[in-house]
Scaffold this active site. Sequence first.
Site, short mmCIF file in Angstrom:
data_model
loop_
_atom_site.label_atom_id
_atom_site.label_comp_id
_atom_site.label_asym_id
_atom_site.label_seq_id
_atom_site.Cartn_x
_atom_site.Cartn_y
_atom_site.Cartn_z
N ASP A 291 0.83 -1.21 0.00
CA ASP A 291 0.00 0.00 0.00
C ASP A 291 0.86 1.26 0.00
O ASP A 291 0.50 2.28 -0.59
CB ASP A 291 -0.91 0.00 1.24
CG ASP A 291 -1.91 -1.12 1.19
OD1 ASP A 291 -2.48 -1.36 0.12
OD2 ASP A 291 -2.11 -1.79 2.22
N GLY A 292 2.01 1.18 0.68
CA GLY A 292 2.91 2.33 0.74
C GLY A 292 3.37 2.76 -0.64
O GLY A 292 3.59 3.96 -0.89
N1 LIG Z 1 -1.03 2.48 14.24
C1 LIG Z 1 -1.15 2.31 12.94
O1 LIG Z 1 -1.90 1.47 12.46
C2 LIG Z 1 -0.40 3.21 12.04
C3 LIG Z 1 0.58 4.07 12.53
C4 LIG Z 1 1.24 4.88 11.62
C5 LIG Z 1 0.92 4.83 10.25
N2 LIG Z 1 -0.01 3.98 9.82
C6 LIG Z 1 -0.42 3.91 8.43
O2 LIG Z 1 0.65 3.72 7.57
C7 LIG Z 1 0.38 4.45 6.41
C8 LIG Z 1 1.63 4.62 5.61
O3 LIG Z 1 1.87 3.38 5.02
P1 LIG Z 1 3.32 2.97 4.57
O4 LIG Z 1 3.20 1.66 3.86
O5 LIG Z 1 3.98 4.10 3.89
O6 LIG Z 1 4.04 2.77 5.95
P2 LIG Z 1 4.50 1.42 6.64
O7 LIG Z 1 5.51 0.76 5.77
O8 LIG Z 1 4.85 1.77 8.03
O9 LIG Z 1 3.21 0.50 6.60
C9 LIG Z 1 2.08 0.74 7.38
C10 LIG Z 1 1.06 -0.38 7.21
O10 LIG Z 1 -0.18 0.23 6.93
C11 LIG Z 1 -0.79 -0.45 5.86
N3 LIG Z 1 -1.62 0.44 5.08
C12 LIG Z 1 -1.26 1.54 4.39
N4 LIG Z 1 -2.32 2.07 3.77
C13 LIG Z 1 -3.37 1.27 4.07
C14 LIG Z 1 -4.74 1.29 3.74
N5 LIG Z 1 -5.27 2.25 2.99
N6 LIG Z 1 -5.54 0.32 4.23
C15 LIG Z 1 -5.03 -0.64 5.02
N7 LIG Z 1 -3.76 -0.71 5.37
C16 LIG Z 1 -2.93 0.24 4.91
C17 LIG Z 1 0.33 -0.96 5.03
O11 LIG Z 1 -0.11 -2.09 4.27
C18 LIG Z 1 1.35 -1.34 6.07
O12 LIG Z 1 1.18 -2.65 6.50
C19 LIG Z 1 -0.20 5.73 6.91
O13 LIG Z 1 -0.94 6.40 5.93
C20 LIG Z 1 -1.03 5.24 8.06
O14 LIG Z 1 -2.35 5.00 7.68
C21 LIG Z 1 -0.68 3.16 10.68
N1 LIG Z 2 9.15 4.41 -5.31
C1 LIG Z 2 9.34 4.67 -4.02
N2 LIG Z 2 10.25 5.59 -3.63
C2 LIG Z 2 10.46 5.85 -2.33
N3 LIG Z 2 9.80 5.25 -1.34
C3 LIG Z 2 8.88 4.33 -1.66
C4 LIG Z 2 8.60 4.00 -3.02
N4 LIG Z 2 7.66 3.05 -3.03
C5 LIG Z 2 7.36 2.80 -1.75
N5 LIG Z 2 8.08 3.57 -0.93
C6 LIG Z 2 8.04 3.58 0.53
O1 LIG Z 2 8.49 2.33 0.98
C7 LIG Z 2 7.79 1.96 2.14
C8 LIG Z 2 7.34 0.51 2.06
O2 LIG Z 2 6.54 0.32 0.93
P1 LIG Z 2 5.31 -0.63 0.90
O3 LIG Z 2 4.33 -0.28 1.94
O4 LIG Z 2 4.81 -0.63 -0.49
O5 LIG Z 2 5.95 -2.04 1.20
P2 LIG Z 2 5.76 -2.98 2.43
O6 LIG Z 2 5.97 -2.20 3.66
O7 LIG Z 2 6.67 -4.13 2.16
O8 LIG Z 2 4.29 -3.48 2.25
P3 LIG Z 2 3.02 -3.32 3.20
O9 LIG Z 2 2.76 -1.84 3.22
O10 LIG Z 2 1.95 -4.09 2.53
O11 LIG Z 2 3.40 -3.85 4.51
C9 LIG Z 2 6.62 2.92 2.28
O12 LIG Z 2 6.91 3.82 3.33
C10 LIG Z 2 6.61 3.69 0.99
O13 LIG Z 2 6.28 5.06 1.14
#
Ligand SMILES: NC(=O)c1ccc[n+]([C@@H]2O[C@H](COP(=O)([O-])OP(=O)(O)OC[C@H]3O[C@@H](n4cnc5c(N)ncnc54)[C@H](O)[C@@H]3O)[C@@H](O)[C@H]2O)c1
Ligand SMILES: Nc1ncnc2c1ncn2[C@@H]1O[C@H](COP(=O)(O)OP(=O)(O)OP(=O)(O)O)[C@@H](O)[C@H]1O
Length: 526
Positions: A291-292
């Site tokens: 999702d990130g």
């Molecule tokens: N306590 C928490 O649950 C918490 C704390 C901080 C941030 N977040 C979430 O993390 C997001 C950033 O995601 P990231 O991937 O860059 O950071 P990250 O790598 O720390 O991942 C955060 C987790 O949130 C999940 N996530 C992100 N968007 C989602 C969505 N729309 N629906 C369900 N799950 C979702 C991702 O799959 C990942 O497992 C923020 O927008 C925020 O919503 C959650």
């Molecule tokens: N092209 C990009 N350049 C810089 N940062 C990125 C890019 N794609 C993803 N990221 C950052 O890398 C982090 C991890 O990405 P992502 O959430 O897609 O992977 P994950 O953590 O392995 O999967 P999940 O969110 O399902 O747990 C996120 O914070 C996202 O903002």
Amino acid sequence: MASSRSLLEKVSDQPVNLDLTASHQSENDSISTVSSVESEKAAYEFLAQTPIKSTDKHLVEFSEAMRTVAKALRQVAEGKAAAQAEAAEWKRKYELETAQKQQTRIKDCGTCTDDNLGKMASQLSLEAPASDQTGCCGNHGICSHEVLQDEVPGPNPRPSLSMVGRKASFRLSWGCNGNKNGQHKHDFVSFEKGDITTAERSSKQILLKWESRPQTVLFITKPNSNSVRVLCAEMVRWLKEHKNINVFVEPWVSKELLTDDSNHTVQTWDNDDDKKMLHKKVDLIVTLGGDGTVLWAASLFKGPVPPVVAFAMGSLGFMTPFPSEQYRGCLDNVLKGPFSITLRNRLQCHVIRDAAKDEIVTEEPILVLNEVTIDRGISSYLTYLECYCDSSFVTCVQGDGLIISTTSGSTAYSLAAGGSMVHPQVPGILFTPICPHSLSFRPLILPEYVTLRIQVPYNSRGHAWASFDGKDRKQLAPGDALICSISPWPVPTACLVDSTTDFLRSIHEGLHWNLRKTQTLDGPRD
Ligand SMILES: NC(=O)c1ccc[n+]([C@@H]2O[C@H](COP(=O)([O-])OP(=O)(O)OC[C@H]3O[C@@H](n4cnc5c(N)ncnc54)[C@H](O)[C@@H]3O)[C@@H](O)[C@H]2O)c1
Ligand SMILES: Nc1ncnc2c1ncn2[C@@H]1O[C@H](COP(=O)(O)OP(=O)(O)OP(=O)(O)O)[C@@H](O)[C@H]1O
């Protein structure tokens, strides 16, 4: 405070009734009741009038205590006055903005002048809506000039109608704001014969059908992942060789692909101006990650976003429905079309600095796909945030913070803070407190058309911190505010099946929502 009261009682013949807490009460109360001058004066008058029966030492202690009390009262009053001035300033800005919007509407909406509205209002006599609706509302037809009929037209009105008297006529209208964003609303309400009915639902599954062949695909990939890098190179090769597609990648990916032996030419950008024009060149975005990565892809587009095909290469994947191992079939289907999309609303966030309140140019708006969070950061104090929805006061948040989330973000941080899960096509904004220090602070869902203002008041003990989709933390000082509303630029994400099936699958598979062993039949029955 307790010691000053006991001191007062020691030196006074009468029971003391100096309710200092009243002036301090509810910081939410925007009406200041205490003037610093008055309170100081009252304290000294009290001192002069009170019959004294004690020693000099007591008197010295007492007058010191009174000075402290007067100082505290003055500070409270000054704080409230400043807050009032600030509130007045915001009101003025809001009114100015509303007036400007109104003017723009009137300008853009040539056929809907006040004059016309006035004339039409006076023609309540069974006038049919104008057949020429190509004015401000174009083909969408419903505009404030559509006057409802209160009787059936024609030579022979039905007698039953005249017996019950005239039904009060009315009309429904919404601003014809001159741009296309509001025009789909004609679907919701039918104006026929004064009976209000919901005609068509807004939330039909949207299908995307190509009218010409898509030619350019932008790849956005999760960094530091070997499997993603390998798959990206393979997909690029396949798209170029079998589909004759131009490929754009981020600059760092282009370098990575160059060192790869795939030897495929890909395009990239090297400055912000080129990046800003990406939406004009790219037909489709493919993301490889979780999702990130979808959030990252969306963040590259400050305006319109091309459709996103998100392949799941993360841990959960609420927004990544496509299985990466079947990328050929998936991309084939998408490139051919038609395919279902989910239009995911984004929030447009403006930080308004108190220090820059007289400047016309404000900080660039930030678009978020999940949420904006305002929290206490490293401060150990409660966050104290005043929240307004359009011109109405919502509440004061005292706790760890507040999440303002889109419906797509409802399954992310907002969910963890106790917010409801909401289908991404529901038009709403979630208002979810983080650890509120109050038993009754339940999360809210507000309609999509509101503007929220989160204000750090002057009397907040600490700063607050805003973060956008979990990134870009910005400090908010007392006096600063954050303004959020739905952006006109949603993120269209391709569905594997359709919006609802994909959403339900994500909460079943990602969260094991309501997973429970089914009861067997062998047991007590009715
Ligand atoms: N306590 C928490 O649950 C918490 C704390 C901080 C941030 N977040 C979430 O993390 C997001 C950033 O995601 P990231 O991937 O860059 O950071 P990250 O790598 O720390 O991942 C955060 C987790 O949130 C999940 N996530 C992100 N968007 C989602 C969505 N729309 N629906 C369900 N799950 C979702 C991702 O799959 C990942 O497992 C923020 O927008 C925020 O919503 C959650
Ligand atoms: N092209 C990009 N350049 C810089 N940062 C990125 C890019 N794609 C993803 N990221 C950052 O890398 C982090 C991890 O990405 P992502 O959430 O897609 O992977 P994950 O953590 O392995 O999967 P999940 O969110 O399902 O747990 C996120 O914070 C996202 O903002």
